[in-house]
Write a protein that holds these residues in place. Structure first.
Motif, short mmCIF file in Angstrom:
data_model
loop_
_atom_site.label_atom_id
_atom_site.label_comp_id
_atom_site.label_asym_id
_atom_site.label_seq_id
_atom_site.Cartn_x
_atom_site.Cartn_y
_atom_site.Cartn_z
N ALA A 126 6.82 -97.98 4.61
CA ALA A 126 6.81 -99.43 4.38
C ALA A 126 6.12 -100.14 5.55
O ALA A 126 6.39 -99.83 6.71
CB ALA A 126 8.24 -99.95 4.23
N PHE A 127 5.26 -101.09 5.21
CA PHE A 127 4.50 -101.85 6.20
C PHE A 127 4.71 -103.33 5.98
O PHE A 127 4.86 -103.78 4.85
CB PHE A 127 3.00 -101.54 6.09
N ARG A 128 4.70 -104.10 7.08
CA ARG A 128 4.75 -105.56 7.01
C ARG A 128 3.32 -106.06 7.17
O ARG A 128 2.67 -105.81 8.18
CB ARG A 128 5.63 -106.13 8.11
N VAL A 129 2.83 -106.75 6.13
CA VAL A 129 1.49 -107.32 6.12
C VAL A 129 1.58 -108.76 5.64
O VAL A 129 2.04 -109.00 4.52
CB VAL A 129 0.54 -106.54 5.18
N ARG A 130 1.21 -109.71 6.50
CA ARG A 130 1.23 -111.13 6.13
C ARG A 130 2.58 -111.55 5.54
O ARG A 130 2.65 -112.16 4.49
CB ARG A 130 0.11 -111.43 5.14
N ASN A 131 3.65 -111.19 6.24
CA ASN A 131 5.03 -111.52 5.85
C ASN A 131 5.45 -110.94 4.50
O ASN A 131 6.31 -111.47 3.83
CB ASN A 131 5.26 -113.03 5.86
N THR A 132 4.81 -109.86 4.09
CA THR A 132 5.15 -109.15 2.86
C THR A 132 5.35 -107.68 3.19
O THR A 132 4.67 -107.13 4.05
CB THR A 132 4.01 -109.28 1.83
N THR A 133 6.29 -107.03 2.52
CA THR A 133 6.50 -105.60 2.70
C THR A 133 5.75 -104.84 1.62
O THR A 133 5.91 -105.12 0.43
CB THR A 133 8.00 -105.26 2.64
N ILE A 134 4.94 -103.88 2.06
CA ILE A 134 4.15 -103.07 1.14
C ILE A 134 4.44 -101.60 1.45
O ILE A 134 4.39 -101.20 2.61
CB ILE A 134 2.65 -103.35 1.31
N ALA A 135 4.75 -100.82 0.42
CA ALA A 135 5.01 -99.39 0.61
C ALA A 135 3.82 -98.59 0.08
O ALA A 135 3.30 -98.88 -1.00
CB ALA A 135 6.28 -98.98 -0.12
N LEU A 136 3.38 -97.62 0.87
CA LEU A 136 2.27 -96.76 0.49
C LEU A 136 2.64 -95.30 0.71
O LEU A 136 3.40 -94.98 1.62
CB LEU A 136 1.03 -97.05 1.35
N ARG A 137 2.08 -94.43 -0.12
CA ARG A 137 2.22 -93.00 0.12
C ARG A 137 1.45 -92.66 1.39
O ARG A 137 0.43 -93.28 1.70
CB ARG A 137 1.67 -92.20 -1.05
N SER A 138 1.91 -91.67 2.11
CA SER A 138 1.25 -91.33 3.38
C SER A 138 -0.19 -90.86 3.16
O SER A 138 -1.04 -91.10 4.01
CB SER A 138 2.06 -90.29 4.16
N ASP A 139 -0.48 -90.19 2.04
CA ASP A 139 -1.87 -89.77 1.76
C ASP A 139 -2.79 -90.98 1.66
O ASP A 139 -3.91 -90.96 2.15
CB ASP A 139 -1.94 -88.98 0.45
N ASP A 140 -2.31 -92.05 1.01
CA ASP A 140 -3.11 -93.26 0.87
C ASP A 140 -3.20 -94.01 2.20
O ASP A 140 -4.26 -94.52 2.56
CB ASP A 140 -2.52 -94.17 -0.21
N ALA A 141 -2.08 -94.08 2.92
CA ALA A 141 -2.06 -94.77 4.22
C ALA A 141 -2.99 -94.09 5.22
O ALA A 141 -3.54 -94.75 6.10
CB ALA A 141 -0.64 -94.83 4.75
N SER A 142 -3.20 -92.81 5.08
CA SER A 142 -4.08 -92.10 6.02
C SER A 142 -5.55 -92.49 5.82
O SER A 142 -6.37 -92.22 6.70
CB SER A 142 -3.92 -90.59 5.88
N LEU A 143 -5.88 -93.13 4.71
CA LEU A 143 -7.25 -93.57 4.45
C LEU A 143 -7.50 -95.01 4.87
O LEU A 143 -8.57 -95.57 4.59
CB LEU A 143 -7.59 -93.37 2.97
N ILE A 144 -6.52 -95.62 5.52
CA ILE A 144 -6.67 -96.97 6.07
C ILE A 144 -6.66 -96.83 7.58
O ILE A 144 -5.67 -96.36 8.16
CB ILE A 144 -5.54 -97.91 5.58
N LYS A 145 -7.75 -97.18 8.22
CA LYS A 145 -7.89 -97.02 9.68
C LYS A 145 -7.46 -98.29 10.40
O LYS A 145 -7.74 -99.39 9.94
CB LYS A 145 -9.33 -96.67 10.05
N VAL A 146 -6.75 -98.10 11.51
CA VAL A 146 -6.26 -99.23 12.29
C VAL A 146 -6.58 -99.03 13.77
O VAL A 146 -6.69 -97.91 14.25
CB VAL A 146 -4.72 -99.42 12.14
N SER A 147 -6.73 -100.16 14.47
CA SER A 147 -6.83 -100.17 15.93
C SER A 147 -5.44 -100.44 16.44
O SER A 147 -4.81 -101.42 16.04
CB SER A 147 -7.78 -101.27 16.39
N LEU A 148 -4.93 -99.58 17.29
CA LEU A 148 -3.57 -99.74 17.80
C LEU A 148 -3.54 -100.79 18.89
O LEU A 148 -4.47 -100.92 19.69
CB LEU A 148 -3.05 -98.41 18.34
N MET A 149 -2.44 -101.54 18.93
CA MET A 149 -2.27 -102.60 19.93
C MET A 149 -1.48 -102.06 21.10
O MET A 149 -0.71 -101.21 21.01
CB MET A 149 -1.54 -103.78 19.32
#
Length: 81
Positions: free
Chosen positions: A58-81
């Motif tokens: 589960a991820f918080r994005v723009r004050n909304t909770t979105i759940a993704l499978r880990s396989d799908d989440a691995s295809l979204i790249k992020v810069s860590l803070m």
């Protein structure tokens, strides 16, 4: 201005960690759905919970909770803070 530490995938975020979306490498309808939910490059996202088995996440994005499978989440790249 804060300089990002490194590029990683959304699936690698630990609970409580925040990152900024760099790219969405999903295809087809799932890509469209994720973008429509506000997971756009430049958007901050925070990992808020993992299931006991680690999938889904589960991820918080723009004050909304979105759940993704880990396989799908691995295809979204992020810069860590």
């Amino acid at each position: 201005m804060h300089i990002p530490e490194k590029l990683s995938s959304l699936a690698d975020l630990t609970v409580g960690r925040t990152g900024t979306i760099s790219s969405v490498e999903l295809n087809g309808l799932l890509r469209r759905r994720v973008l429509d939910l506000g997971m756009l490059p430049g958007t901050q996202v925070q990992c808020i919970r993992r299931s006991p088995a680690g999938d889904p996440i589960a991820f918080r994005v723009r004050n909304t909770t979105i759940a993704l499978r880990s396989d799908d989440a691995s295809l979204i790249k992020v810069s860590l803070m």
